[in-house]
Design an enzyme around this catalytic site. Structure first.
Site, mmCIF file in Angstrom:
data_model
loop_
_atom_site.group_PDB
_atom_site.id
_atom_site.type_symbol
_atom_site.label_atom_id
_atom_site.label_comp_id
_atom_site.label_asym_id
_atom_site.label_seq_id
_atom_site.Cartn_x
_atom_site.Cartn_y
_atom_site.Cartn_z
ATOM 1 N N GLU A 1 0.827 -1.225 0.000
ATOM 2 C CA GLU A 1 0.000 0.000 0.000
ATOM 3 C C GLU A 1 0.851 1.262 0.000
ATOM 4 O OE1 GLU A 1 -3.761 0.488 1.845
ATOM 5 O OE2 GLU A 1 -3.979 -1.665 2.162
ATOM 6 N N GLY A 2 1.917 1.197 -0.774
ATOM 7 C CA GLY A 2 2.851 2.311 -0.881
ATOM 8 C C GLY A 2 4.013 2.112 0.058
#
Length: 391
Positions: A369-370
């Site tokens: 998620e990044g």
């Protein structure tokens, strides 16, 4: 009487959810976590039980079959408690929300009524499909295409490292509908398992969170009904960024829960382990290490809960703060689990003790998620914009 935890003002419902999930994790997850990890076994029955307990829909409004009140903390405390025991289970649970968030944020009333109730009940599971071999942190680099043909879009391409891949029934998939428009040419589609042309590649053999399923998604002339487009063409990238604003606190909750679980294990072990005729916790150096661990965990929790309350209050542009809590809590999880292994000494390196698994699980939190480098980029760019407007 000594205060053992900070009062964060959780309401009665949240305290009840916390206690329920805490007991469930101890009774149902703890006895099988090592086996699930060793066998890379997806926690199917555990998720089914959470569904029967009405805990799968904590992020979905009641209007669509869920049990969400006005606070995302309902869901956050559940993720946190599961993560104390097993991040492989907690990510399998939390990824359902990640798959549903684009529908909640950009779906029509008809789409919400069709796809959200089975996710809320646990009858079906969800997944979010953005990452590709050449597009992860660079979300604008997506190569999967969607071409409009009559009343369908035809998808072609491959998604990589998709959590719940193969197990989920409902996928929100990012694909390019207009290459010339760059990021503004990306759209988002709901794709159901079993759609012709939609198949799965290999299940990945991972360092950590081994109970979760991570697979390739393969689209070969996969015809998706045009009615499954979320919003309008070109809204996909914006929808993905809005999804991350509300989903990154969930990753932070995994980090806080995992770090707390490692801290608990380290303190208990340090009190029981005898060296030189006394418990190792009697050594000031080790006490200071545990003190730093505990302070970092509590600081991460305070930031996480603060961000959640701000989101609940209706704040809009929360990218900076969502990135902050994800960044800080997951860095803390890596630091605390590493220190927990150190507290255990040689035993911490052995599979029969839980902290080696916790350390392995922690690493992915800094990546998915990044990556945490991307979180720093988000925070830094936000600061540049904010302070430019003050000058």
């Amino acid at each position: 009487m000594a205060v053992t935890e900070i009062d964060y003002g959780l309401n009665e419902m949240q305290l009840e959810i916390r206690e329920m999930v805490r007991n469930f994790a101890q009774e149902r997850v703890l006895p099988v976590r090592a086996e699930l990890d060793e066998k890379e076994e997806f926690p199917t029955e555990i998720l089914r039980e959470l569904g029967r307990m009405d805990l799968m829909g904590l992020y979905i409004p009641e209007a669509y079959g869920g049990s969400m009140t006005d606070s995302m903390l309902d869901f956050i405390v559940a993720i946190e408690e599961l993560s104390k025991v097993c991040c492989g289970v907690s990510v399998s649970y939390a990824a359902n929300a990640l798959g549903a968030d684009p529908i909640l944020l950009g779906g029509s009333e008809e789409q919400k009524k069709k796809f959200l109730p089975p996710l809320a009940s646990g009858e079906k599971w969800g997944a979010f499909a953005l990452t590709e071999p050449n597009a992860g942190s660079d979300a604008g680099g997506i190569q999967t295409t969607a071409v409009k043909r009559g009343d369908h879009y035809v998808l072609n391409g491959t998604k990589q490292w998709i959590t719940n891949g193969g197990e989920a029934d409902i996928y929100t998939v990012l694909a390019v509908t207009d290459r010339k428009r760059g990021a503004r040419g990306i759209s988002c589609f709901i794709v159901e398992k079993g759609t012709p042309g939609f198949s799965f590649g290999k299940k990945e053999n991972k360092l950590g969170i081994r109970a979760s399923a991570t697979r390739e998604l393969i689209f070969e002339d996969c015809a998706v009904p045009a009615e499954n487009l979320l919003g309008r063409e070109g809204m996909g990238f914006l929808l993905a960024m809005k999804t991350f604003d509300v989903s990154r606190p969930g990753i932070a909750a995994q980090g806080v829960g995992l770090a707390q679980g490692a801290l608990d294990a380290a303190v208990i072990y340090a009190k029981q382990r005898i060296q030189f005729g006394r418990p190792v916790i009697a050594n000031q150096g080790l006490q200071w290490m545990l003190a730093d661990m505990a302070t970092k965990v509590e600081t991460a929790r305070a930031l996480l809960y603060g961000v959640c309350r701000t989101l609940d209050a209706g704040a809009k542009d929360m990218s900076k703060f969502s990135a902050m809590c994800k960044l800080y809590a997951t860095d803390v999880a890596m630091q605390v689990t590493t220190d927990a292994v150190q507290v255990f000494g040689g035993y911490g390196f052995m599979r029969e003790y839980p902290v080696e698994k916790m350390m392995r699980d922690a690493k992915i939190l800094q990546i998915y998620e990044g990556t945490n480098q991307i979180q720093r980029e988000v925070i830094g760019l936000s600061l540049v914009k904010e302070y430019a407007s003050r000058m």
